[in-house]
Design a protein around this motif. Structure first.
Motif, PDB file in Angstrom:
ATOM      1  N   UNK A 210      -3.986  24.712 -47.241  1.00  0.00           N
ATOM      2  CA  UNK A 210      -4.361  24.165 -48.545  1.00  0.00           C
ATOM      3  C   UNK A 210      -4.420  22.643 -48.441  1.00  0.00           C
ATOM      4  N   UNK A 211      -5.561  22.075 -48.816  1.00  0.00           N
ATOM      5  CA  UNK A 211      -5.722  20.621 -48.843  1.00  0.00           C
ATOM      6  C   UNK A 211      -6.212  20.241 -50.228  1.00  0.00           C
ATOM      7  N   UNK A 212      -5.466  19.397 -50.894  1.00  0.00           N
ATOM      8  CA  UNK A 212      -5.884  18.969 -52.222  1.00  0.00           C
ATOM      9  C   UNK A 212      -5.862  17.461 -52.337  1.00  0.00           C
ATOM     10  N   UNK A 213      -6.781  16.941 -53.113  1.00  0.00           N
ATOM     11  CA  UNK A 213      -6.841  15.514 -53.425  1.00  0.00           C
ATOM     12  C   UNK A 213      -6.410  15.345 -54.869  1.00  0.00           C
ATOM     13  N   UNK A 214      -5.491  14.418 -55.100  1.00  0.00           N
ATOM     14  CA  UNK A 214      -4.974  14.296 -56.455  1.00  0.00           C
ATOM     15  C   UNK A 214      -4.362  12.926 -56.708  1.00  0.00           C
ATOM     16  N   UNK A 215      -4.419  12.511 -57.996  1.00  0.00           N
ATOM     17  CA  UNK A 215      -3.676  11.352 -58.473  1.00  0.00           C
ATOM     18  C   UNK A 215      -2.338  11.791 -59.071  1.00  0.00           C
ATOM     19  N   UNK A 216      -2.160  13.107 -59.221  1.00  0.00           N
ATOM     20  CA  UNK A 216      -1.006  13.661 -59.935  1.00  0.00           C
ATOM     21  C   UNK A 216       0.229  13.634 -59.035  1.00  0.00           C
ATOM     22  N   UNK A 217       1.158  12.745 -59.339  1.00  0.00           N
ATOM     23  CA  UNK A 217       2.352  12.602 -58.496  1.00  0.00           C
ATOM     24  C   UNK A 217       3.188  13.878 -58.483  1.00  0.00           C
TER      25      UNK A 217
END
Length: 229
Positions: A210-217
């Protein structure tokens, strides 16, 4: 396993050439839950799009497990033709984009089932038990994501957060070995963020990558590894 080797990607803009990825290399093991962080414009979405084979880098190599490639059991995805790459992606990669890329002439349930019917076999050739299986799987995914009651609805009638969960369900329908998610908790409240993080964590525990890009800390805290661009 995923191997990114010396990936470069630039864009031409009114203010000139902008390089978002410069000689970027990364190895990701099977079963890794990887978060990609960074400021807006750092190249997070571009990186996911390249791994998915949706956007070609200016130079560099993307090797992904799941086919017969030139590097052991890894496939050099950009050495494939368009049809072969599309088939490889449909078989091995689940992609959750930021765009609301659903089909408005289909119900929520039909949008989720769609990747199952895209492939070498037409719907008419599917056995009844196959269709029953995929219907049940689609409903289970919608249930996990809290939108099973919207299965017969049109995506246009859903909120932004509900549509994002539709896209997550659709990305998981073919049980891919690699899941890519671009801001998967965008427009989602804290409780649902925790639930989505739990789903991705369980997928990694089950051996999925699983690879995700996020700003959500909060979401990034659930990742086993974080790379900042």
């Amino acid at each position: 396993m995923i191997e990114l080797k010396n990936i470069r990607k630039s864009f031409h803009t009114p203010r000139g050439k902008v390089t978002v990825l410069g000689d970027f290399s990364l190895s990701v093991a099977d079963g890794c839950f990887l978060g990609i962080s960074g400021k807006s414009g750092a190249g997070k979405s571009t990186l996911l799009s390249i791994i998915a084979g949706l956007q070609k880098p200016d130079s560099g190599t993307v090797l992904i497990g799941g086919g017969n490639g030139s590097d052991g059991n890894l496939t050099d995805i950009f050495s494939l033709g368009d049809k072969a790459l599309s088939a490889f992606r449909n078989r091995n990669i689940g992609f959750v984009s930021q765009e609301q890329s659903f089909l408005e002439n289909l119900t929520v349930l039909d949008n989720v089932r769609l990747p199952f019917f895209i492939g070498s076999h037409k719907l008419a050739k599917r056995r009844d038990e196959d269709i029953d299986f995929i219907n049940n799987r689609a409903m289970e995914l919608l249930e996990k994501l809290g939108i099973a009651h919207l299965a017969a609805s049109n995506p246009r009638d859903l909120s932004g957060g509900e549509n994002h969960r539709l896209l997550i369900a659709r990305a998981l329908i073919n049980n891919p070995s690699l899941i890519l998610a671009d801001e998967p908790t965008d427009s989602v409240d804290a409780e649902r963020t925790e639930q989505i993080a739990g789903i991705f964590s369980q997928l990694a525990d089950d051996g999925k990558t699983v690879i995700l890009a996020s700003h959500d800390s909060k979401l990034l805290e659930s990742c086993g590894r974080v790379v900042e661009l």
